[in-house]
Design a protein around this motif. Structure first.
Motif, PDB file in Angstrom:
ATOM      1  N   ARG A   1       4.481  14.032 -14.091  1.00 30.64           N
ATOM      2  CA  ARG A   1       3.563  14.702 -14.985  1.00 30.64           C
ATOM      3  C   ARG A   1       3.800  16.314 -14.772  1.00 30.64           C
ATOM      4  O   ARG A   1       3.876  17.044 -15.626  1.00 30.64           O
ATOM      5  CB  ARG A   1       1.975  14.573 -14.422  1.00 30.64           C
TER       6      ARG A   1
ATOM      7  N   GLU B   1       2.442   1.796  -3.559  1.00 29.01           N
ATOM      8  CA  GLU B   1       1.608   2.311  -4.354  1.00 29.01           C
ATOM      9  C   GLU B   1       1.455   3.827  -4.220  1.00 29.01           C
ATOM     10  O   GLU B   1       1.347   4.449  -5.283  1.00 29.01           O
ATOM     11  CB  GLU B   1       0.229   1.628  -4.391  1.00 29.01           C
ATOM     12  N   GLU B   2       1.426   4.291  -2.900  1.00 32.98           N
ATOM     13  CA  GLU B   2       1.220   5.691  -2.766  1.00 32.98           C
ATOM     14  C   GLU B   2       2.452   6.499  -3.253  1.00 32.98           C
ATOM     15  O   GLU B   2       2.194   7.551  -3.759  1.00 32.98           O
ATOM     16  CB  GLU B   2       1.116   5.935  -1.079  1.00 32.98           C
TER      17      GLU B   2
ATOM     18  N   LEU C   1       4.358   5.493  -5.509  1.00 31.05           N
ATOM     19  CA  LEU C   1       4.417   5.517  -7.033  1.00 31.05           C
ATOM     20  C   LEU C   1       3.448   6.333  -7.501  1.00 31.05           C
ATOM     21  O   LEU C   1       3.734   7.224  -8.536  1.00 31.05           O
ATOM     22  CB  LEU C   1       3.990   4.052  -7.658  1.00 31.05           C
ATOM     23  N   SER C   2       2.274   6.705  -6.799  1.00 33.07           N
ATOM     24  CA  SER C   2       1.369   7.832  -7.268  1.00 33.07           C
ATOM     25  C   SER C   2       1.970   9.146  -7.130  1.00 33.07           C
ATOM     26  O   SER C   2       2.009   9.933  -8.064  1.00 33.07           O
ATOM     27  CB  SER C   2       0.054   7.586  -6.501  1.00 33.07           C
ATOM     28  N   GLU C   3       2.710   9.208  -6.042  1.00 33.50           N
ATOM     29  CA  GLU C   3       3.536  10.617  -5.962  1.00 33.50           C
ATOM     30  C   GLU C   3       4.589  10.753  -7.303  1.00 33.50           C
ATOM     31  O   GLU C   3       4.651  12.052  -7.638  1.00 33.50           O
ATOM     32  CB  GLU C   3       4.293  10.654  -4.603  1.00 33.50           C
ATOM     33  N   GLN C   4       5.268   9.641  -7.293  1.00 37.57           N
ATOM     34  CA  GLN C   4       6.170   9.777  -8.448  1.00 37.57           C
ATOM     35  C   GLN C   4       5.559  10.167  -9.842  1.00 37.57           C
ATOM     36  O   GLN C   4       6.322  10.805 -10.660  1.00 37.57           O
ATOM     37  CB  GLN C   4       6.946   8.429  -8.634  1.00 37.57           C
ATOM     38  N   GLU C   5       4.579   9.630 -10.195  1.00 37.80           N
ATOM     39  CA  GLU C   5       3.750   9.822 -11.199  1.00 37.80           C
ATOM     40  C   GLU C   5       3.248  11.069 -11.217  1.00 37.80           C
ATOM     41  O   GLU C   5       3.367  11.832 -12.336  1.00 37.80           O
ATOM     42  CB  GLU C   5       2.351   8.866 -11.609  1.00 37.80           C
ATOM     43  N   ALA C   6       2.749  11.944 -10.416  1.00 40.42           N
ATOM     44  CA  ALA C   6       2.291  13.345 -10.016  1.00 40.42           C
ATOM     45  C   ALA C   6       3.743  14.157 -10.435  1.00 40.42           C
ATOM     46  O   ALA C   6       3.547  15.156 -11.161  1.00 40.42           O
ATOM     47  CB  ALA C   6       1.524  13.480  -8.831  1.00 40.42           C
TER      48      ALA C   6
ATOM     49  N   GLU D   1       0.762  -1.132   0.071  1.00 40.25           N
ATOM     50  CA  GLU D   1      -0.069  -0.080  -0.062  1.00 40.25           C
ATOM     51  C   GLU D   1       0.689   1.237  -0.086  1.00 40.25           C
ATOM     52  O   GLU D   1       0.650   2.268  -0.822  1.00 40.25           O
ATOM     53  CB  GLU D   1      -0.772  -0.109   1.177  1.00 40.25           C
TER      54      GLU D   1
END
Length: 279
Positions: A106, A95-96, A98-103, A92
């Motif tokens: 972007r 995943e959080e 990775l979401s921050e890295q994706e943001a 979990e």
């Protein structure tokens, strides 16, 4: 089953590494950090790995391939080996992350696209600042103008730079003022370390700078750009109503860390300009 097809009950570290797709060195590191328990050793004092060891090694490899740090994998196994709660918690958090890295990717991609679209140093400024300069003809701003805006935005934020942009809008659209600005800039630069602070030229340049700034402000008022500045504050308030800007240091701290190669005479000149403005 023929004896030649009987699987081994235990294997050496080289075979274990080959099976798991890793290296003996990596496995030894797992032992050192407590990620993989030390297995039994044979009569030759070499490690022997059984079925459970290989299962754990495969889990380690899969989790490491997913980007989970070795320390987190160790904590996951320590938290709950049977229920899997520890692994679930780690996944979990991963995943959080990775979401921050994706943001962040972007954001970086958007910034890169802006730099390419705006070109040169203009693209390094924020949208709030560049929007203020959109009406200017291409190439009317100098590199020094953009450099100054970049420093101001870094110290005072986009609002401070957007307000300062008013100055460069006027200079870019009034050649006579730009020429006078260049002349006074050169006069200030001539106040180098060879000039004493009480040299008459210091007061003379200060008076010229004060007169120029008064003329510049008059043009800003006549053109209505000062009203645009008021609108900037309202726009900034709306833009940041739900967004707190995080600054690593105060403006005073930032200014104290930004080097300016000003001589004592030039600093004295700046003080005199402030005194004239106050009176």
């Amino acid at each position: 089953m023929h004896s030649s097809f009987m699987p081994p009950r235990q294997v050496k570290i080289g075979d274990a590494a080959a099976f798991a797709g890793t290296t003996p060195r990596a496995i030894r590191h797992y032992h050192e950090i407590g990620l993989l328990p030390e297995p039994e050793r044979g009569g030759d004092d070499r490690r022997r790995y059984g079925y459970e060891d290989m299962i754990r090694l495969l889990w380690i490899r899969r989790m490491a391939d997913a980007g989970i740090a070795l320390d987190d994998i160790r904590d996951a196994f320590t938290t709950s080996t049977d229920s899997g709660d520890g692994v679930a918690g780690i996944l979990e958090r991963l995943e959080e992350a990775l979401s921050e890295q994706e943001a962040e990717l972007r954001r970086q991609r958007t910034a890169l696209q802006r730099m390419r679209a705006e070109g040169s140093r203009m693209g390094l400024l924020s949208d709030f600042v560049t929007a203020r300069l959109k009406s200017l003809p291409e190439g009317s701003l100098r590199q020094a103008d953009l450099d100054s805006l970049l420093v101001t935005e870094w110290i005072l934020g986009p609002l401070g730079a957007a307000v300062q942009a008013t100055r460069f809008i006027v200079l870019a659209t009034h050649p006579a003022l730009r020429e006078e600005s260049d002349r006074i800039d050169a006069a200030e630069e001539a106040l180098d370390d060879s000039v004493a602070v009480d040299d008459p030229r210091v007061a003379q340049v200060a008076a010229e700078r004060h007169a120029f700034e008064s003329a510049l402000n008059a043009v800003i008022e006549e053109s209505g750009l000062d009203e645009d500045d008021d609108a900037l504050f309202d726009a900034w308030d709306r833009l940041t109503a739900d967004d707190e800007e995080v600054r690593t240091m105060s403006a005073v701290e930032a200014i104290s860390k930004m080097p300016y190669d000003f001589s004592p005479a030039r600093l004295r000149c700046a003080e005199l300009v402030l005194e004239l403005s106050a009176t």
